[in-house]
Design an enzyme around this catalytic site. Sequence first.
Site, PDB file in Angstrom:
ATOM      1  N   ALA A 152      -4.235   7.402  -4.555  1.00 14.80           N
ATOM      2  CA  ALA A 152      -3.235   7.137  -4.514  1.00 14.80           C
ATOM      3  C   ALA A 152      -3.571   5.514  -4.567  1.00 14.80           C
ATOM      4  O   ALA A 152      -3.241   4.545  -4.351  1.00 14.80           O
ATOM      5  CB  ALA A 152      -1.673   7.337  -3.419  1.00 14.80           C
ATOM      6  N   THR A 194       0.980  -1.239  -0.145  1.00 16.60           N
ATOM      7  CA  THR A 194       0.188   0.444   0.155  1.00 16.60           C
ATOM      8  C   THR A 194       0.839   0.996  -0.008  1.00 16.60           C
ATOM      9  O   THR A 194       1.915   0.997  -0.541  1.00 16.60           O
ATOM     10  CB  THR A 194      -0.591  -0.200   1.264  1.00 16.60           C
ATOM     11  OG1 THR A 194      -1.736   0.635   1.047  1.00 16.60           O
ATOM     12  CG2 THR A 194      -0.272  -0.002   2.782  1.00 16.60           C
ATOM     13  N   ASN A 195       0.085   2.120   0.465  1.00 14.45           N
ATOM     14  CA  ASN A 195       1.487   3.994   0.560  1.00 14.45           C
ATOM     15  C   ASN A 195       0.905   4.376   1.410  1.00 14.45           C
ATOM     16  O   ASN A 195      -0.023   3.966   2.291  1.00 14.45           O
ATOM     17  CB  ASN A 195       0.976   3.852  -1.000  1.00 14.45           C
ATOM     18  CG  ASN A 195      -0.710   4.846  -1.660  1.00 14.45           C
ATOM     19  OD1 ASN A 195      -1.341   5.064  -0.907  1.00 14.45           O
ATOM     20  ND2 ASN A 195      -0.596   4.120  -2.118  1.00 14.45           N
ATOM     21  N   HIS A 196       1.456   5.620   1.895  1.00 14.67           N
ATOM     22  CA  HIS A 196       1.066   6.634   2.686  1.00 14.67           C
ATOM     23  C   HIS A 196      -0.949   7.580   2.528  1.00 14.67           C
ATOM     24  O   HIS A 196      -0.630   8.242   3.703  1.00 14.67           O
ATOM     25  CB  HIS A 196       1.532   7.067   3.185  1.00 14.67           C
ATOM     26  CG  HIS A 196       3.514   6.721   3.587  1.00 14.67           C
ATOM     27  ND1 HIS A 196       3.591   5.876   4.628  1.00 14.67           N
ATOM     28  CD2 HIS A 196       4.615   6.467   3.057  1.00 14.67           C
ATOM     29  CE1 HIS A 196       4.508   5.862   5.256  1.00 14.67           C
ATOM     30  NE2 HIS A 196       5.355   5.917   3.746  1.00 14.67           N
ATOM     31  N   SER A 197      -1.575   6.928   1.273  1.00 12.70           N
ATOM     32  CA  SER A 197      -1.871   8.357   1.519  1.00 12.70           C
ATOM     33  C   SER A 197      -3.324   8.171   2.228  1.00 12.70           C
ATOM     34  O   SER A 197      -3.678   6.694   2.954  1.00 12.70           O
ATOM     35  CB  SER A 197      -2.876   7.529  -0.207  1.00 12.70           C
ATOM     36  OG  SER A 197      -4.163   8.707   0.046  1.00 12.70           O
TER      37      SER A 197
END
Length: 228
Positions: A98, A29-32
């Site tokens: 994102a 995943t990512n930091h969004s």
Amino acid sequence: PETKPLDGLHVLITAGPTQEPLDPVRFLTNHSTGKMGYGFAHEAAALGATVTLISGPVSLPEPGEPTIETVHVTTAQQMFEAVQQAYESADIIVMTAAVGDFRVSEVAGEKIKKAGRSSIQIELVSNPDILAWVGAHKRTDGSQVLCGFAMETQHLIENAAKKLASKHCDMLVANNLRDAGAGFGTDTNVVTVLTPAPADASDSQAPIQPRVEKWQKMGKTELAHQLL
Ligand code: C5P
């Protein structure tokens, strides 16, 4: 009764990160955090629109406004399918999500074990670009406005200008992850707004330069209001 600027309009928003599973317990995943997209949903509703908010996994409260329908998805593929269901009736489409660019080619059915291995190989395959797909399928009479976002760590304007053109956006909001007060998880954002060049600028052979406006730092809710 009071009239509002977005009365009668349908606004479609994507928000948050996606999660791409590796096995039943792990994901990429990512930091969004979804703050920008949820800010858009609340502002669009306050301005009179009916809103479809397609959200990846976030820890924000579910919007309580009766005119906001929230659709929860996990993966990029699910987000793509939800957007394909909703985009046709949308007048304004804002893609703040994102989206994971890649997913694991074969998700393991059971938990991947260490089993004494010092390294493992995981093959990733590309996900559909949802914004590019909508750009290619939106109505051509100008009655559907498409806004994309771009987060970059370098060459912000050049990269954003390429995305504006290649994904057929009517507006591209670029933010540099390195700017103070911009990016993931913050309550503020510092953006540069790109819009296609006016038609009369297209008569030369040179590549058409978009209009570029650098906006001052502001809260994500105020930013959503100004962009809408
Ligand atoms: O190319 P890049 O990922 O930087 O483009 C960012 C923009 O494209 C954002 O508006 C994002 O929501 C959208 N996007 C998308 N689907 C993808 C990748 C990005 O809708 N697979």
